[in-house]
Design a protein around this motif. Structure first.
Motif, short mmCIF file in Angstrom:
data_model
loop_
_atom_site.label_atom_id
_atom_site.label_comp_id
_atom_site.label_asym_id
_atom_site.label_seq_id
_atom_site.Cartn_x
_atom_site.Cartn_y
_atom_site.Cartn_z
N ILE A 1 23.92 98.30 -2.30
CA ILE A 1 24.41 97.02 -1.80
C ILE A 1 23.68 95.90 -2.53
N GLU A 2 24.45 95.03 -3.18
CA GLU A 2 23.87 93.93 -3.94
C GLU A 2 24.93 92.87 -4.17
N ASN A 3 24.49 91.68 -4.55
CA ASN A 3 25.39 90.59 -4.97
C ASN A 3 26.36 90.13 -3.90
N LEU A 4 26.06 90.39 -2.63
CA LEU A 4 26.99 89.97 -1.59
C LEU A 4 26.92 88.47 -1.30
N GLY A 5 26.01 87.78 -1.95
CA GLY A 5 26.05 86.33 -1.90
C GLY A 5 27.35 85.79 -2.46
N ALA A 6 28.00 86.59 -3.32
CA ALA A 6 29.28 86.18 -3.91
C ALA A 6 30.40 86.12 -2.87
N THR A 7 30.17 86.67 -1.68
CA THR A 7 31.18 86.56 -0.62
C THR A 7 31.23 85.16 -0.04
N ARG A 8 30.17 84.38 -0.29
CA ARG A 8 30.08 82.99 0.19
C ARG A 8 30.21 82.89 1.71
N ASN A 9 29.78 83.95 2.40
CA ASN A 9 29.77 83.94 3.86
C ASN A 9 31.15 83.67 4.45
N LEU A 10 32.17 84.24 3.83
CA LEU A 10 33.55 83.97 4.25
C LEU A 10 34.12 85.01 5.19
N TYR A 11 33.44 86.15 5.35
CA TYR A 11 34.08 87.28 6.02
C TYR A 11 33.45 87.62 7.36
N ASP A 12 34.33 88.05 8.27
CA ASP A 12 33.88 88.55 9.57
C ASP A 12 33.46 90.02 9.47
N ALA A 13 34.06 90.75 8.52
CA ALA A 13 33.82 92.18 8.40
C ALA A 13 33.79 92.58 6.94
N ILE A 14 32.95 93.58 6.65
CA ILE A 14 32.91 94.18 5.31
C ILE A 14 33.07 95.68 5.47
N ASN A 15 34.01 96.23 4.73
CA ASN A 15 34.30 97.67 4.76
C ASN A 15 33.67 98.33 3.53
N LEU A 16 32.62 99.11 3.76
CA LEU A 16 31.94 99.82 2.68
C LEU A 16 32.10 101.34 2.82
N CYS A 17 33.09 101.77 3.56
CA CYS A 17 33.29 103.19 3.80
C CYS A 17 33.59 103.94 2.50
N ASN A 18 33.23 105.23 2.51
CA ASN A 18 33.58 106.11 1.39
C ASN A 18 32.97 105.65 0.07
N ASN A 19 31.67 105.36 0.11
CA ASN A 19 30.90 105.07 -1.09
C ASN A 19 29.69 106.01 -1.12
N THR A 20 28.65 105.66 -1.86
CA THR A 20 27.46 106.52 -1.94
C THR A 20 26.18 105.75 -1.64
N VAL A 21 26.28 104.75 -0.77
CA VAL A 21 25.14 103.90 -0.42
C VAL A 21 24.10 104.71 0.34
N ARG A 22 22.81 104.56 -0.04
CA ARG A 22 21.72 105.27 0.62
C ARG A 22 20.88 104.38 1.52
N ILE A 23 20.82 103.08 1.22
CA ILE A 23 20.01 102.17 2.02
C ILE A 23 20.90 101.06 2.56
N LEU A 24 20.89 100.89 3.89
CA LEU A 24 21.63 99.79 4.50
C LEU A 24 20.71 98.57 4.51
N GLY A 25 20.90 97.72 3.54
CA GLY A 25 20.05 96.55 3.40
C GLY A 25 20.40 95.78 2.15
N ASN A 26 19.51 94.86 1.79
CA ASN A 26 19.68 94.01 0.61
C ASN A 26 20.85 93.04 0.77
N PHE A 27 21.10 92.62 2.01
CA PHE A 27 22.11 91.60 2.27
C PHE A 27 21.49 90.21 2.13
N PRO A 28 22.24 89.23 1.68
CA PRO A 28 21.80 87.84 1.83
C PRO A 28 22.02 87.45 3.30
#
Length: 236
Positions: free
Chosen positions: A33-60
């Motif tokens: 998880i990285e670069n989510l500052g590019a979302t510009r805080n526009l979303y109520d929900a983010i769908n990250l299902c079916n990926n290979t993420v190991r750490i839930l973190g690194n959010f702005p």
């Protein structure tokens, strides 16, 4: 694949089944998880299902984000600062991940508005007393755990199990908290990045339709539970 600003800008967005404005990053082979500052805080929900993420973190800091759907990943640890990064989070779907120990869930204690949590098919869900521990130890705002409403009787049972009559920690609670987080030794930097064969990628792509159906079913269940919880005064 890296989670880049270009990937974010080119990914689907829509109003989902529970009327959230959602960014769909599912099935994108994201490992970090990285670069989510590019979302510009526009979303109520983010769908990250079916990926290979190991750490839930690194959010702005995303003060609008209320729901994270991150089922079917490899999440083994949760960043301790997550609650400060996502202060409005009320739904976290972590089904089918690799969280192993109850102490690995400690960062979730800091959330003030977390109402819905799914840990289905994580190793931690099969630990003795796992449900009661989560009810007692995690956010007081939690109403629904693993798609089952938390009852007042469960809250009383959990308190009796993990607290002494004087309000201290029971021996069982102390023994759980003394277990070292298993996540500390499970993440290898760079592991899983760029290591998928063409055949593995192809196989994963063929699963996307089924995964999307599962995600839709998860959201439908969340919507039903939210409506039921709001209608029943005995749940706090």
């Amino acid at each position: 694949m890296k989670l880049t600003a270009d990937l974010i800008s080119n990914s689907p967005t829509y109003i989902n089944a529970i009327k959230e404005f959602e960014l769909d990053l599912s099935g994108s082979h994201i490992a970090l998880i990285e670069n989510l500052g590019a979302t510009r805080n526009l979303y109520d929900a983010i769908n990250l299902c079916n990926n290979t993420v190991r750490i839930l973190g690194n959010f702005p800091e995303l003060t609008r984000l209320q729901s994270i759907y991150i089922a079917d990943n490899r999440v083994a640890s949760i960043e301790r600062e997550l609650a400060t990064q996502l202060p409005q989070l009320h739904t976290l779907v972590l089904s089918n991940n690799d969280i192993a120990e109850l102490v690995d869930l400690e960062p979730l204690r800091e959330f003030k508005k977390l109402q819905h949590l799914s840990l289905v098919n994580n190793p931690v869900a099969f630990k003795p007393h796992a449900r009661l521990w989560c009810i007692w130890r995690l956010a007081d705002s939690l109403h629904v755990l693993d798609f089952e409403r938390i009852t007042l009787a469960e809250r009383k049972e959990a308190k009796k199990l993990f607290e002494t009559p004087k309000g201290g920690l029971s021996d069982l609670a102390k023994s759980i908290l003394e277990i070292e987080s298993s996540a500390a030794n499970t993440f290898v930097p760079g592991e899983g990045l760029g290591n998928q064969s063409a055949n593995e990628v192809s196989q994963q792509d063929t699963m996307d339709v089924d995964k999307q159906q599962s995600i839709a079913e998860l959201k439908a269940r969340i919507r039903e539970e939210m409506a039921q919880v709001e209608a029943m005064e005995e749940f706090v």
